[in-house]
Design a protein around this motif. Structure first.
Motif, PDB file in Angstrom:
ATOM      1  N   LEU A   1      36.089  34.995  48.883  1.00 10.05           N
ATOM      2  CA  LEU A   1      35.564  33.799  48.220  1.00 10.05           C
ATOM      3  C   LEU A   1      35.282  32.690  49.223  1.00 10.05           C
ATOM      4  N   GLY A   2      36.131  32.576  50.218  1.00  2.71           N
ATOM      5  CA  GLY A   2      35.963  31.538  51.222  1.00  2.71           C
ATOM      6  C   GLY A   2      34.746  31.747  52.103  1.00  2.71           C
ATOM      7  N   ALA A   3      34.292  32.985  52.205  1.00  2.00           N
ATOM      8  CA  ALA A   3      33.147  33.288  53.059  1.00  2.00           C
ATOM      9  C   ALA A   3      31.832  32.809  52.451  1.00  2.00           C
ATOM     10  N   GLU A   4      31.803  32.665  51.124  1.00  2.00           N
ATOM     11  CA  GLU A   4      30.569  32.258  50.453  1.00  2.00           C
ATOM     12  C   GLU A   4      30.855  31.247  49.345  1.00  2.00           C
ATOM     13  N   PRO A   5      31.255  30.044  49.688  1.00  2.00           N
ATOM     14  CA  PRO A   5      31.556  29.054  48.655  1.00  2.00           C
ATOM     15  C   PRO A   5      30.333  28.729  47.807  1.00  2.00           C
ATOM     16  N   GLY A   6      30.568  28.512  46.525  1.00  2.00           N
ATOM     17  CA  GLY A   6      29.484  28.146  45.621  1.00  2.00           C
ATOM     18  C   GLY A   6      28.701  29.304  45.060  1.00  2.00           C
ATOM     19  N   LYS A   7      28.951  30.506  45.535  1.00  2.00           N
ATOM     20  CA  LYS A   7      28.220  31.676  45.051  1.00  2.00           C
ATOM     21  C   LYS A   7      29.040  32.359  43.957  1.00  2.00           C
ATOM     22  N   ASP A   8      28.434  32.572  42.782  1.00  2.00           N
ATOM     23  CA  ASP A   8      29.139  33.216  41.672  1.00  2.00           C
ATOM     24  C   ASP A   8      29.410  34.674  42.004  1.00  2.00           C
ATOM     25  N   VAL A   9      30.594  35.149  41.593  1.00  2.00           N
ATOM     26  CA  VAL A   9      30.993  36.512  41.929  1.00  2.00           C
ATOM     27  C   VAL A   9      31.532  37.253  40.710  1.00  2.00           C
ATOM     28  N   VAL A  10      31.482  38.578  40.809  1.00  2.00           N
ATOM     29  CA  VAL A  10      32.040  39.469  39.797  1.00  2.00           C
ATOM     30  C   VAL A  10      33.101  40.321  40.478  1.00  2.00           C
ATOM     31  N   ILE A  11      34.275  40.393  39.868  1.00  2.00           N
ATOM     32  CA  ILE A  11      35.342  41.276  40.329  1.00  2.00           C
ATOM     33  C   ILE A  11      35.252  42.527  39.468  1.00  2.00           C
ATOM     34  N   ASP A  12      34.886  43.647  40.058  1.00  2.00           N
ATOM     35  CA  ASP A  12      34.710  44.909  39.335  1.00  2.00           C
ATOM     36  C   ASP A  12      35.987  45.739  39.442  1.00  2.00           C
ATOM     37  N   LEU A  13      36.579  46.037  38.299  1.00  2.00           N
ATOM     38  CA  LEU A  13      37.839  46.775  38.263  1.00  2.00           C
ATOM     39  C   LEU A  13      37.657  48.221  37.801  1.00  2.00           C
ATOM     40  N   ALA A  14      36.449  48.749  37.857  1.00  2.00           N
ATOM     41  CA  ALA A  14      36.177  50.105  37.369  1.00  2.00           C
ATOM     42  C   ALA A  14      37.015  51.167  38.066  1.00  2.00           C
ATOM     43  N   SER A  15      37.370  50.966  39.326  1.00  2.00           N
ATOM     44  CA  SER A  15      38.138  51.971  40.076  1.00  2.00           C
ATOM     45  C   SER A  15      39.643  51.789  39.968  1.00  2.00           C
ATOM     46  N   VAL A  16      40.080  50.736  39.300  1.00  2.00           N
ATOM     47  CA  VAL A  16      41.520  50.451  39.204  1.00  2.00           C
ATOM     48  C   VAL A  16      42.151  51.372  38.167  1.00  2.00           C
ATOM     49  N   GLN A  17      43.118  52.146  38.618  1.00  2.00           N
ATOM     50  CA  GLN A  17      43.789  53.103  37.740  1.00  2.00           C
ATOM     51  C   GLN A  17      45.157  52.633  37.266  1.00  2.00           C
ATOM     52  N   GLU A  18      45.753  51.677  37.985  1.00  2.00           N
ATOM     53  CA  GLU A  18      47.107  51.241  37.665  1.00  2.00           C
ATOM     54  C   GLU A  18      47.204  49.727  37.770  1.00  2.00           C
ATOM     55  N   VAL A  19      47.768  49.098  36.733  1.00  2.00           N
ATOM     56  CA  VAL A  19      47.987  47.654  36.745  1.00  2.00           C
ATOM     57  C   VAL A  19      49.379  47.347  36.206  1.00  2.00           C
ATOM     58  N   ASP A  20      49.876  46.204  36.607  1.00  2.00           N
ATOM     59  CA  ASP A  20      51.061  45.639  35.969  1.00  2.00           C
ATOM     60  C   ASP A  20      50.764  44.156  35.778  1.00  2.00           C
ATOM     61  N   SER A  21      51.728  43.402  35.322  1.00  2.00           N
ATOM     62  CA  SER A  21      51.476  41.999  35.011  1.00  2.00           C
ATOM     63  C   SER A  21      51.033  41.178  36.229  1.00  2.00           C
ATOM     64  N   SER A  22      51.337  41.648  37.422  1.00  2.00           N
ATOM     65  CA  SER A  22      50.895  40.916  38.609  1.00  2.00           C
ATOM     66  C   SER A  22      49.372  40.923  38.740  1.00  2.00           C
ATOM     67  N   ALA A  23      48.697  41.874  38.123  1.00  2.00           N
ATOM     68  CA  ALA A  23      47.235  41.905  38.146  1.00  2.00           C
ATOM     69  C   ALA A  23      46.671  40.653  37.492  1.00  2.00           C
ATOM     70  N   LEU A  24      47.299  40.219  36.410  1.00  2.00           N
ATOM     71  CA  LEU A  24      46.854  38.983  35.757  1.00  2.00           C
ATOM     72  C   LEU A  24      47.057  37.791  36.681  1.00  2.00           C
ATOM     73  N   ALA A  25      48.185  37.751  37.354  1.00  2.00           N
ATOM     74  CA  ALA A  25      48.444  36.655  38.284  1.00  2.00           C
ATOM     75  C   ALA A  25      47.402  36.627  39.396  1.00  2.00           C
ATOM     76  N   VAL A  26      47.046  37.780  39.917  1.00  2.00           N
ATOM     77  CA  VAL A  26      46.029  37.857  40.971  1.00  2.00           C
ATOM     78  C   VAL A  26      44.692  37.352  40.446  1.00  2.00           C
ATOM     79  N   LEU A  27      44.284  37.825  39.273  1.00  2.00           N
ATOM     80  CA  LEU A  27      42.988  37.417  38.727  1.00  2.00           C
ATOM     81  C   LEU A  27      42.940  35.927  38.427  1.00  2.00           C
ATOM     82  N   PHE A  28      44.018  35.386  37.862  1.00  2.00           N
ATOM     83  CA  PHE A  28      44.030  33.946  37.582  1.00  2.00           C
ATOM     84  C   PHE A  28      44.106  33.133  38.874  1.00  2.00           C
ATOM     85  N   GLY A  29      44.791  33.653  39.875  1.00  2.00           N
ATOM     86  CA  GLY A  29      44.818  32.995  41.176  1.00  2.00           C
ATOM     87  C   GLY A  29      43.439  32.962  41.806  1.00  2.00           C
ATOM     88  N   LEU A  30      42.721  34.071  41.714  1.00  2.00           N
ATOM     89  CA  LEU A  30      41.356  34.119  42.245  1.00  2.00           C
ATOM     90  C   LEU A  30      40.426  33.214  41.452  1.00  2.00           C
TER      91      LEU A  30
END
Length: 96
Positions: free
Chosen positions: A31-60
């Motif tokens: 994100l820091g490399a391209e400020p102001g540019k809208d981005v999409v986080i694609d989770l199609a390859s993610v096979q395993e999550v726990d509650s920390s995934a929410l923390a990461v996404l909200f942090g981002l």
């Protein structure tokens, strides 16, 4: 962990507590490399999550907003949506 393809960032590792800090730092670095540019986080390859995934996404999401960037989440696994519903944050999840 996160591969960049244009304005799409593809997460290629489990989003679990063991990877949370590294995922957050990697995402913030991208994100820091391209400020102001809208981005999409694609989770199609993610096979395993726990509650920390929410923390990461909200942090981002907070980091993106601070840089004037809109962040959206694409292809969230059903388990992530279930966790978001369980914790009552499903409406705050920035889905694409």
């Amino acid at each position: 962990m996160i591969d960049k393809d244009g304005s799409t960032y593809r997460v290629a590792s489990p989003m679990v507590i063991a990877n949370a800090r590294a995922l957050l730092e990697a995402g913030r670095g991208l994100l820091g490399a391209e400020p102001g540019k809208d981005v999409v986080i694609d989770l199609a390859s993610v096979q395993e999550v726990d509650s920390s995934a929410l923390a990461v996404l909200f942090g981002l999401q907070r980091s993106a907003a601070a840089r004037g960037t809109a962040l959206r989440v694409a292809n969230p696994p059903a388990s992530l949506l279930s966790l978001a519903d369980l914790y009552g944050v499903n409406e705050s999840l920035p889905l694409a």
